[in-house]
Scaffold this motif. Structure first.
Motif, short mmCIF file in Angstrom:
data_model
loop_
_atom_site.label_atom_id
_atom_site.label_comp_id
_atom_site.label_asym_id
_atom_site.label_seq_id
_atom_site.Cartn_x
_atom_site.Cartn_y
_atom_site.Cartn_z
N THR A 16 -26.64 9.15 6.86
CA THR A 16 -25.72 8.22 6.21
C THR A 16 -26.43 7.46 5.10
O THR A 16 -25.87 7.26 4.01
N ARG A 19 -26.77 9.73 2.09
CA ARG A 19 -25.48 9.89 1.40
C ARG A 19 -25.13 8.64 0.59
O ARG A 19 -24.64 8.73 -0.53
N ARG A 20 -25.36 7.48 1.19
CA ARG A 20 -25.07 6.23 0.47
C ARG A 20 -25.90 6.14 -0.80
O ARG A 20 -25.40 5.74 -1.85
N PHE A 52 -15.90 10.01 3.33
CA PHE A 52 -17.11 9.21 3.50
C PHE A 52 -16.96 7.90 2.75
O PHE A 52 -17.34 6.83 3.25
N LEU A 53 -16.41 7.96 1.56
CA LEU A 53 -16.23 6.75 0.77
C LEU A 53 -15.18 5.83 1.38
O LEU A 53 -15.32 4.61 1.35
N TYR A 54 -14.13 6.41 1.94
CA TYR A 54 -13.10 5.59 2.57
C TYR A 54 -13.59 4.95 3.87
O TYR A 54 -13.10 3.90 4.26
N ARG A 55 -14.56 5.58 4.52
CA ARG A 55 -15.13 4.99 5.74
C ARG A 55 -16.11 3.87 5.40
O ARG A 55 -16.38 3.01 6.23
N HIS A 56 -16.68 3.88 4.21
CA HIS A 56 -17.64 2.86 3.79
C HIS A 56 -16.98 2.01 2.71
O HIS A 56 -17.09 2.29 1.52
N ARG A 57 -16.29 0.99 3.16
CA ARG A 57 -15.47 0.16 2.27
C ARG A 57 -16.28 -0.51 1.17
O ARG A 57 -15.77 -0.75 0.08
N ASP A 58 -17.54 -0.83 1.43
CA ASP A 58 -18.35 -1.46 0.38
C ASP A 58 -18.57 -0.51 -0.79
O ASP A 58 -18.49 -0.91 -1.96
N LEU A 59 -18.82 0.76 -0.51
CA LEU A 59 -18.98 1.75 -1.58
C LEU A 59 -17.66 1.95 -2.33
O LEU A 59 -17.64 2.03 -3.56
#
Length: 96
Positions: A16, A19-20, A52-59
């Protein structure tokens, strides 16, 4: 947690983080290249799935913030003298 599951959890966290980092680099590259910024484009450039982007709201928030900002002016911005020259050329063409 057992040793096996803690290893899996650590590997997932490491993946993770990688990927970030790829997403952040892709976003920075898109801003520098003055490309259109959207979720699909950044995901494609980073090599991650859009989910992945929708699961990581900050990104996702970073992407949406950059997409809302107007692009910085670049070398192809139009100057007043160039517009005046274009207008003069158009008038000459019309006269002919």
């Amino acid at each position: 947690m057992t040793t096996q599951t803690s290893g899996i959890v650590h590997a997932r966290g490491t993946d993770t983080a990688r990927r970030r980092e790829r997403v952040l680099k892709a976003l920075d590259a898109a801003v520098q290249a003055r490309d259109e910024i959207n979720v699909s484009g950044i995901a494609r450039r980073a090599g991650v799935d859009r989910t992945f982007l929708y699961r990581h709201r900050d990104l996702l928030g970073m992407i949406q913030t950059q997409a809302a900002e107007p692009p910085p002016p670049g070398p192809e911005t139009v100057s007043r003298p160039s517009l005046m020259a274009d207008l003069a050329n158009a008038q000459d063409r019309n006269t002919r």
